[in-house]
Design an enzyme around this catalytic site. Sequence first.
Site, PDB file in Angstrom:
ATOM      1  N   GLY A  33     -67.627  25.832   4.254  1.00 11.66           N
ATOM      2  CA  GLY A  33     -68.016  24.421   4.213  1.00 11.66           C
ATOM      3  C   GLY A  33     -68.550  23.939   5.547  1.00 11.66           C
ATOM      4  O   GLY A  33     -68.746  24.729   6.469  1.00 11.66           O
ATOM      5  N   ASN A  34     -68.787  22.650   5.640  1.00 13.37           N
ATOM      6  CA  ASN A  34     -69.220  22.049   6.904  1.00 13.37           C
ATOM      7  C   ASN A  34     -68.544  20.694   7.089  1.00 13.37           C
ATOM      8  O   ASN A  34     -67.808  20.238   6.216  1.00 13.37           O
ATOM      9  CB  ASN A  34     -70.755  21.943   6.953  1.00 13.37           C
ATOM     10  CG  ASN A  34     -71.322  21.042   5.878  1.00 13.37           C
ATOM     11  OD1 ASN A  34     -71.100  19.835   5.874  1.00 13.37           O
ATOM     12  ND2 ASN A  34     -72.059  21.626   4.929  1.00 13.37           N
ATOM     13  N   ARG A  35     -68.774  20.060   8.225  1.00 17.59           N
ATOM     14  CA  ARG A  35     -68.018  18.862   8.594  1.00 17.59           C
ATOM     15  C   ARG A  35     -68.553  17.551   8.009  1.00 17.59           C
ATOM     16  O   ARG A  35     -68.085  16.478   8.365  1.00 17.59           O
ATOM     17  CB  ARG A  35     -67.962  18.728  10.125  1.00 17.59           C
ATOM     18  CG  ARG A  35     -67.182  19.819  10.798  1.00 17.59           C
ATOM     19  CD  ARG A  35     -66.992  19.531  12.275  1.00 17.59           C
ATOM     20  NE  ARG A  35     -66.652  20.736  13.016  1.00 17.59           N
ATOM     21  CZ  ARG A  35     -65.442  21.298  13.000  1.00 17.59           C
ATOM     22  NH1 ARG A  35     -64.466  20.740  12.296  1.00 17.59           N
ATOM     23  NH2 ARG A  35     -65.220  22.404  13.681  1.00 17.59           N
ATOM     24  N   SER A  36     -69.543  17.642   7.146  1.00 15.91           N
ATOM     25  CA  SER A  36     -70.086  16.408   6.569  1.00 15.91           C
ATOM     26  C   SER A  36     -69.027  15.667   5.752  1.00 15.91           C
ATOM     27  O   SER A  36     -68.318  16.272   4.953  1.00 15.91           O
ATOM     28  CB  SER A  36     -71.274  16.740   5.664  1.00 15.91           C
ATOM     29  OG  SER A  36     -71.595  15.619   4.867  1.00 15.91           O
ATOM     30  N   ALA A  98     -75.309  17.545   2.961  1.00 16.30           N
ATOM     31  CA  ALA A  98     -75.407  18.586   3.990  1.00 16.30           C
ATOM     32  C   ALA A  98     -75.314  19.924   3.258  1.00 16.30           C
ATOM     33  O   ALA A  98     -74.227  20.444   3.004  1.00 16.30           O
ATOM     34  CB  ALA A  98     -74.277  18.429   5.003  1.00 16.30           C
TER      35      ALA A  98
END
Length: 220
Positions: A33-36, A98
Amino acid sequence: IKKVFQPKPLVGKNVIVTAGGTKETIDPVRFIGNRSSGKMGLAMAKIARDLGAEVTLITTVATNLGGINIIHVQTADELMTHLQDTFPDTDVLVMAAAVADFKPINVADQKIKKNADNDVFTIKLTKNPDILKTVAATKKNQFVVGFAAETQNLLANAEKKLASKNADVILANNVSQMGAGFNVDTNRITLLQKNKQPETWPLMSKVDVAKKFWDFYLHR
Ligand code: CTP
Ligand code: CA
């Protein structure tokens, strides 16, 4: 009552917003995943709804917003499938998700065990489709809005995205700056359009960015 006093100027418009970071499946219990946070996209969706639009939100964020048709997705591939279904009938696409640039090549159908022979575990990734570029390539009258998340050369990189993705507008933000971009409530946006000078907006809340964007859309 005269049209100028119409309080809901987006009545009759279909708007699709994508929001949040995609979660690319590794195995049944894990993802990349990512921090969005999805906050920018959610604000875009809410303000469009408040202005009278028929809003569809395609998102990885577990949320339930009154008056908005929500489609929950996890991966970029799922997001793309749902967007391709809905895009032909939309007036405006706001691509705030994102999207992970890469996903695991192989998805394990069972939970991966740690007791492998090796202390090093490698996941091979392959490129995700560029959803915005793919979908915008099919556009007829839709107004397409992309974002650009940059940590350097903001203008040059965002100009390239405006041209290559067939977007009408790119909202660029420097995600390495304090108070802008990922997982905060504020954003500092530079709006880019073809054949016009870029416009840099002051640091403001994501809700105010959304208000300013829809105001721009209605008066452009
Ligand atoms: N985007 C997309 N599909 C992808 C990657 C990005 O639709 N596979 C969209 C994002 O939702 C955003 C825009 O493209 O609206 C720009 O995303 P960004 O990550 O800033 O740019 P990339 O084109 O992915 O390039 P890079 O990450 O290398 O800067
Ligand atoms: Ca990217």
